[in-house]
Design a protein around this motif. Structure first.
Motif, PDB file in Angstrom:
ATOM      1  N   ASP A 197      46.040  34.631  34.908  1.00 66.17           N
ATOM      2  CA  ASP A 197      45.741  35.994  35.306  1.00 66.17           C
ATOM      3  C   ASP A 197      44.983  36.645  34.160  1.00 66.17           C
ATOM      4  OD1 ASP A 197      45.615  38.560  36.209  1.00 66.17           O
ATOM      5  OD2 ASP A 197      47.779  38.847  36.402  1.00 66.17           O
ATOM      6  N   ALA A 198      43.669  36.655  34.253  1.00 69.53           N
ATOM      7  CA  ALA A 198      42.834  37.179  33.172  1.00 69.53           C
ATOM      8  C   ALA A 198      43.070  38.671  32.923  1.00 69.53           C
ATOM      9  CB  ALA A 198      41.357  36.936  33.491  1.00 69.53           C
ATOM     10  N   ASP A 199      43.524  39.390  33.940  1.00 66.75           N
ATOM     11  CA  ASP A 199      43.729  40.832  33.789  1.00 66.75           C
ATOM     12  C   ASP A 199      45.199  41.208  33.642  1.00 66.75           C
ATOM     13  OD1 ASP A 199      41.001  41.396  33.942  1.00 66.75           O
ATOM     14  OD2 ASP A 199      41.061  41.357  36.127  1.00 66.75           O
ATOM     15  N   ALA A 200      46.026  40.262  33.254  1.00 67.03           N
ATOM     16  CA  ALA A 200      47.452  40.516  32.980  1.00 67.03           C
ATOM     17  C   ALA A 200      48.126  41.381  34.047  1.00 67.03           C
ATOM     18  CB  ALA A 200      47.629  41.123  31.601  1.00 67.03           C
ATOM     19  N   GLY A 201      48.453  40.749  35.143  1.00 66.63           N
ATOM     20  CA  GLY A 201      49.159  41.444  36.207  1.00 66.63           C
ATOM     21  C   GLY A 201      48.312  41.783  37.411  1.00 66.63           C
ATOM     22  N   GLY A 202      47.004  41.572  37.319  1.00 68.41           N
ATOM     23  CA  GLY A 202      46.130  41.926  38.429  1.00 68.41           C
ATOM     24  C   GLY A 202      45.977  40.849  39.485  1.00 68.41           C
ATOM     25  N   LEU A 203      46.196  39.584  39.108  1.00 69.41           N
ATOM     26  CA  LEU A 203      45.998  38.481  40.047  1.00 69.41           C
ATOM     27  C   LEU A 203      47.301  38.153  40.775  1.00 69.41           C
ATOM     28  CD1 LEU A 203      43.923  36.278  40.987  1.00 69.41           C
ATOM     29  CD2 LEU A 203      45.025  34.776  39.337  1.00 69.41           C
ATOM     30  N   VAL A 204      47.247  38.171  42.091  1.00 68.23           N
ATOM     31  CA  VAL A 204      48.397  37.801  42.907  1.00 68.23           C
ATOM     32  C   VAL A 204      48.341  36.309  43.226  1.00 68.23           C
ATOM     33  CG1 VAL A 204      49.505  38.133  45.162  1.00 68.23           C
ATOM     34  CG2 VAL A 204      48.631  40.102  43.881  1.00 68.23           C
ATOM     35  N   ALA A 205      47.139  35.841  43.574  1.00 65.21           N
ATOM     36  CA  ALA A 205      46.976  34.428  43.938  1.00 65.21           C
ATOM     37  C   ALA A 205      45.510  34.044  43.852  1.00 65.21           C
ATOM     38  CB  ALA A 205      47.487  34.180  45.353  1.00 65.21           C
ATOM     39  N   MET A 206      45.295  32.739  43.819  1.00 67.14           N
ATOM     40  CA  MET A 206      43.953  32.190  43.920  1.00 67.14           C
ATOM     41  C   MET A 206      43.957  31.253  45.120  1.00 67.14           C
ATOM     42  SD  MET A 206      41.679  29.973  41.247  1.00 67.14           S
ATOM     43  CE  MET A 206      41.377  31.371  40.191  1.00 67.14           C
TER      44      MET A 206
ATOM     45  N   LYS B  30      36.638  29.231  45.037  1.00 73.12           N
ATOM     46  CA  LYS B  30      37.856  29.931  44.623  1.00 73.12           C
ATOM     47  C   LYS B  30      37.728  31.425  44.893  1.00 73.12           C
ATOM     48  CE  LYS B  30      38.320  26.529  40.973  1.00 73.12           C
ATOM     49  NZ  LYS B  30      38.218  26.266  39.538  1.00 73.12           N
ATOM     50  N   LYS B  31      38.779  31.951  45.501  1.00 74.18           N
ATOM     51  CA  LYS B  31      38.841  33.384  45.773  1.00 74.18           C
ATOM     52  C   LYS B  31      40.076  33.949  45.073  1.00 74.18           C
ATOM     53  CE  LYS B  31      38.242  34.713  50.029  1.00 74.18           C
ATOM     54  NZ  LYS B  31      38.545  34.980  51.441  1.00 74.18           N
ATOM     55  N   GLU B  32      39.864  35.021  44.304  1.00 72.47           N
ATOM     56  CA  GLU B  32      40.980  35.687  43.633  1.00 72.47           C
ATOM     57  C   GLU B  32      41.486  36.825  44.501  1.00 72.47           C
ATOM     58  OE1 GLU B  32      39.949  34.955  38.955  1.00 72.47           O
ATOM     59  OE2 GLU B  32      39.249  36.831  39.876  1.00 72.47           O
ATOM     60  N   ILE B  33      42.793  36.830  44.727  1.00 75.92           N
ATOM     61  CA  ILE B  33      43.448  37.898  45.478  1.00 75.92           C
ATOM     62  C   ILE B  33      44.137  38.786  44.443  1.00 75.92           C
ATOM     63  CG2 ILE B  33      45.066  38.461  47.325  1.00 75.92           C
ATOM     64  CD1 ILE B  33      42.696  36.533  48.121  1.00 75.92           C
ATOM     65  N   LEU B  34      43.734  40.050  44.386  1.00 69.76           N
ATOM     66  CA  LEU B  34      44.244  40.965  43.373  1.00 69.76           C
ATOM     67  C   LEU B  34      45.357  41.856  43.911  1.00 69.76           C
ATOM     68  CD1 LEU B  34      40.784  41.966  41.856  1.00 69.76           C
ATOM     69  CD2 LEU B  34      42.307  40.092  41.182  1.00 69.76           C
ATOM     70  N   ALA B  35      46.123  42.425  42.995  1.00 71.27           N
ATOM     71  CA  ALA B  35      47.265  43.268  43.357  1.00 71.27           C
ATOM     72  C   ALA B  35      46.853  44.476  44.191  1.00 71.27           C
ATOM     73  CB  ALA B  35      47.998  43.720  42.089  1.00 71.27           C
ATOM     74  N   ASP B  36      45.640  44.980  43.998  1.00 64.32           N
ATOM     75  CA  ASP B  36      45.176  46.150  44.765  1.00 64.32           C
ATOM     76  C   ASP B  36      44.649  45.768  46.148  1.00 64.32           C
ATOM     77  OD1 ASP B  36      42.696  45.005  44.286  1.00 64.32           O
ATOM     78  OD2 ASP B  36      41.954  46.634  43.034  1.00 64.32           O
ATOM     79  N   GLY B  37      44.780  44.466  46.515  1.00 67.18           N
ATOM     80  CA  GLY B  37      44.345  44.001  47.825  1.00 67.18           C
ATOM     81  C   GLY B  37      42.926  43.463  47.860  1.00 67.18           C
ATOM     82  N   GLN B  38      42.183  43.675  46.811  1.00 67.56           N
ATOM     83  CA  GLN B  38      40.806  43.179  46.736  1.00 67.56           C
ATOM     84  C   GLN B  38      40.810  41.654  46.669  1.00 67.56           C
ATOM     85  OE1 GLN B  38      38.608  45.155  43.660  1.00 67.56           O
ATOM     86  NE2 GLN B  38      36.885  43.752  43.800  1.00 67.56           N
ATOM     87  N   ALA B  39      39.832  41.034  47.323  1.00 69.46           N
ATOM     88  CA  ALA B  39      39.668  39.580  47.307  1.00 69.46           C
ATOM     89  C   ALA B  39      38.215  39.277  46.960  1.00 69.46           C
ATOM     90  CB  ALA B  39      40.031  38.985  48.652  1.00 69.46           C
ATOM     91  N   ASP B  40      38.004  38.569  45.852  1.00 73.17           N
ATOM     92  CA  ASP B  40      36.654  38.272  45.394  1.00 73.17           C
ATOM     93  C   ASP B  40      36.485  36.786  45.142  1.00 73.17           C
ATOM     94  OD1 ASP B  40      35.696  40.980  45.223  1.00 73.17           O
ATOM     95  OD2 ASP B  40      36.898  41.221  43.402  1.00 73.17           O
TER      96      ASP B  40
END
Length: 148
Positions: free
Chosen positions: A38-47, A123-133
């Motif tokens: 989790d590069a943003d310390a707490g921001g990544l929920v899943a990949m 690879k898609k990162e799913i973030l805590a704020d719901g964003q998926a990139d």
């Protein structure tokens, strides 16, 4: 040479032991395990990692065979997972065995650079704020591969 593309978790110790047991005569065994971070310390929920099975298997087998030939390796193991992974989970493993450590280290690094920049995974990162990139290629990863 073993290439495994799988959804299931792998047991690092068991894989390392099995690999080492099959490489008699090797003076060096190098292993590397990549972990979802989790590069943003707490921001990544899943990949979420996607791939086309036949294409991925063929591409990884080709690069493992190239490494085995270029560095005169006794054996090569590549494991790469796909599906939904959370921070801290193992995503991949590379193991190389050679008569001398320099060859084992260089081949492992070559394989890792290839997996990071050229292996056909999306690879898609799913973030805590719901964003998926979708994860974009990084210049540093491309530069690392160019040296080979």
């Amino acid at each position: 040479m073993q290439v495994q593309v799988q959804q299931e978790r792998f047991e690092l110790g068991a894989q390392s032991d099995a690999f080492a047991a099959g490489v008699g005569g090797a003076g060096a065994i190098v292993t590397f395990t990549g972990v979802v971070r989790d590069a943003d310390a707490g921001g990544l929920v899943a990949m979420e990692i996607e791939h086309y099975p036949a294409m991925t298997q063929k591409a990884l087998e080709a690069i493992a065979a190239e490494a085995k030939t270029r560095w005169s390796l006794a054996d090569v193991l590549v494991i790469h997972r796909y599906g939904r992974l959370v921070p801290g989970e193992r995503i991949m493993m590379v193991a190389t065995a050679a008569r001398h450590r320099k060859h084992a280290f260089e081949a492992a690094e070559f394989l890792m650079d290839y997996l990071k920049s050229r292996a056909p995974f999306w690879k898609k990162e799913i973030l805590a704020d719901g964003q998926a990139d979708w994860v974009a290629a990084k210049a540093d990863d491309e530069a690392a591969l160019e040296r080979w």
